[in-house]
Design a protein around this motif. Sequence first.
Motif, PDB file in Angstrom:
ATOM      1  N   ALA A  71       3.302  -0.010  -5.039  1.00 34.05           N
ATOM      2  CA  ALA A  71       2.246   0.793  -4.414  1.00 34.05           C
ATOM      3  C   ALA A  71       1.210   1.260  -5.433  1.00 34.05           C
ATOM      4  O   ALA A  71       0.022   1.358  -5.115  1.00 34.05           O
ATOM      5  CB  ALA A  71       2.857   1.996  -3.698  1.00 34.05           C
ATOM      6  N   THR A  72       1.652   1.557  -6.658  1.00 33.88           N
ATOM      7  CA  THR A  72       0.696   2.010  -7.682  1.00 33.88           C
ATOM      8  C   THR A  72      -0.230   0.884  -8.130  1.00 33.88           C
ATOM      9  O   THR A  72      -1.288   1.159  -8.696  1.00 33.88           O
ATOM     10  CB  THR A  72       1.431   2.565  -8.922  1.00 33.88           C
ATOM     11  OG1 THR A  72       2.219   1.529  -9.517  1.00 33.88           O
ATOM     12  CG2 THR A  72       2.326   3.740  -8.549  1.00 33.88           C
ATOM     13  N   ARG A  73       0.175  -0.351  -7.885  1.00 31.43           N
ATOM     14  CA  ARG A  73      -0.632  -1.495  -8.318  1.00 31.43           C
ATOM     15  C   ARG A  73      -1.451  -2.107  -7.182  1.00 31.43           C
ATOM     16  O   ARG A  73      -2.158  -3.091  -7.395  1.00 31.43           O
ATOM     17  CB  ARG A  73       0.294  -2.588  -8.878  1.00 31.43           C
ATOM     18  CG  ARG A  73       1.163  -2.136 -10.034  1.00 31.43           C
ATOM     19  CD  ARG A  73       0.388  -2.067 -11.317  1.00 31.43           C
ATOM     20  NE  ARG A  73       1.199  -1.599 -12.421  1.00 31.43           N
ATOM     21  CZ  ARG A  73       0.951  -1.894 -13.690  1.00 31.43           C
ATOM     22  NH1 ARG A  73      -0.065  -2.661 -14.005  1.00 31.43           N
ATOM     23  NH2 ARG A  73       1.717  -1.399 -14.646  1.00 31.43           N
ATOM     24  N   THR A  74      -1.340  -1.549  -5.996  1.00 28.61           N
ATOM     25  CA  THR A  74      -2.036  -2.085  -4.830  1.00 28.61           C
ATOM     26  C   THR A  74      -2.657  -0.925  -4.056  1.00 28.61           C
ATOM     27  O   THR A  74      -2.338   0.238  -4.300  1.00 28.61           O
ATOM     28  CB  THR A  74      -1.055  -2.833  -3.899  1.00 28.61           C
ATOM     29  OG1 THR A  74      -0.144  -1.888  -3.313  1.00 28.61           O
ATOM     30  CG2 THR A  74      -0.273  -3.902  -4.658  1.00 28.61           C
ATOM     31  N   PRO A  75      -3.511  -1.226  -3.091  1.00 23.59           N
ATOM     32  CA  PRO A  75      -4.066  -0.153  -2.247  1.00 23.59           C
ATOM     33  C   PRO A  75      -3.120   0.272  -1.131  1.00 23.59           C
ATOM     34  O   PRO A  75      -3.478   1.112  -0.306  1.00 23.59           O
ATOM     35  CB  PRO A  75      -5.339  -0.803  -1.670  1.00 23.59           C
ATOM     36  CG  PRO A  75      -5.048  -2.264  -1.659  1.00 23.59           C
ATOM     37  CD  PRO A  75      -4.198  -2.518  -2.871  1.00 23.59           C
ATOM     38  N   LEU A  76      -1.916  -0.260  -1.110  1.00 23.03           N
ATOM     39  CA  LEU A  76      -0.959   0.012  -0.041  1.00 23.03           C
ATOM     40  C   LEU A  76      -0.193   1.305  -0.298  1.00 23.03           C
ATOM     41  O   LEU A  76       0.074   1.666  -1.445  1.00 23.03           O
ATOM     42  CB  LEU A  76       0.024  -1.139   0.104  1.00 23.03           C
ATOM     43  CG  LEU A  76      -0.576  -2.523   0.361  1.00 23.03           C
ATOM     44  CD1 LEU A  76       0.523  -3.585   0.371  1.00 23.03           C
ATOM     45  CD2 LEU A  76      -1.349  -2.538   1.673  1.00 23.03           C
ATOM     46  N   SER A  77       0.185   1.990   0.763  1.00 19.32           N
ATOM     47  CA  SER A  77       1.041   3.167   0.645  1.00 19.32           C
ATOM     48  C   SER A  77       2.469   2.724   0.354  1.00 19.32           C
ATOM     49  O   SER A  77       2.843   1.561   0.581  1.00 19.32           O
ATOM     50  CB  SER A  77       1.016   3.974   1.945  1.00 19.32           C
ATOM     51  OG  SER A  77       1.665   3.240   2.983  1.00 19.32           O
ATOM     52  N   ASP A 100       5.936   7.328   5.222  1.00 24.34           N
ATOM     53  CA  ASP A 100       4.515   7.646   5.100  1.00 24.34           C
ATOM     54  C   ASP A 100       4.151   8.883   5.907  1.00 24.34           C
ATOM     55  O   ASP A 100       3.384   9.743   5.435  1.00 24.34           O
ATOM     56  CB  ASP A 100       3.676   6.457   5.569  1.00 24.34           C
ATOM     57  CG  ASP A 100       3.396   5.460   4.450  1.00 24.34           C
ATOM     58  OD1 ASP A 100       3.730   5.760   3.286  1.00 24.34           O
ATOM     59  OD2 ASP A 100       2.844   4.382   4.738  1.00 24.34           O
TER      60      ASP A 100
END
Length: 203
Positions: free
Chosen positions: A41-47, A86
Motif C-alpha cells: 500500500a505504501t508503494r501504490t495509490p491503493l489503501s 478500510d
Amino acid sequence: MMTRRLLQLYLGLVLYGFSMALMVEAELGLDPWDVLHQGVATRTPLSIGVVTIAVGAAVLLAWIPLRQRPGLGTVSNVIVIGLAMDASIALLPAPEPLAVRIAFMLSAVPLNAVATAAYIGARFGPGPRDGLMTGLVRRTGRSVRLVRTSIELTVLATGWLLGGTAGVGTVVYAVLIGPLVHALLPRLRVPERERVDSVVGET
C-alpha cells in the motif's frame, strides 16, 4: 443452523478487519501478512484494505495448481476483511499517546483470535492464506510448522522491505494468536450435527 453459521461467518470476518485496523492505527507492528499488505500500500495509490483484497485474490489463484477448492468462507474472506479494515481505519481515531496505541494493539490480538475462531468455526472453508498453507503441506509433504513459518517469514521480510511496519506488535501477535485461537475454536465451532442438519435442510 444455517442462519447461525452465516451470521458467525460474516461477524467474524468484519471483526477480523476491525482488529487489523486497530493494529494499523497502533503503529506498533502488524502480523506478517499485513506487513506485506501495508508495504504494498505504501508503494501504490491503493489503501491497505484494497491491497488485502488483491493479495487474497492472488493467493486464491495459487490454489488452482494445488487443487484446493474454495468455499463461501474463502471467497467472503477475500472481500469482507479488506472492506471492513478500510471502513474501520476511516472511523477510528488516530491515537497519539503511546498508552492508547498499546491499548489498541493489546485489544486487537484477542479480538483477532475471536474473529478467527468465529469464521473458521462456521465451517464455510478456510481463508485463502490458510488454504495456501494446507495445500503446500499436502503437495510437498512438509510439516505444517515448516510451511507456515516459511510463508510467514517470506511475506514478513518482503513487506518490511517495502515499508510495512514490523515491531513489538508483530511479536505479540505471533506469540499469542495461536494459543488464543486454540482455546477459542472449540467454543465457537458449529457442532457437526448442526452442520449436517443444515445441509439436509438445503437439499
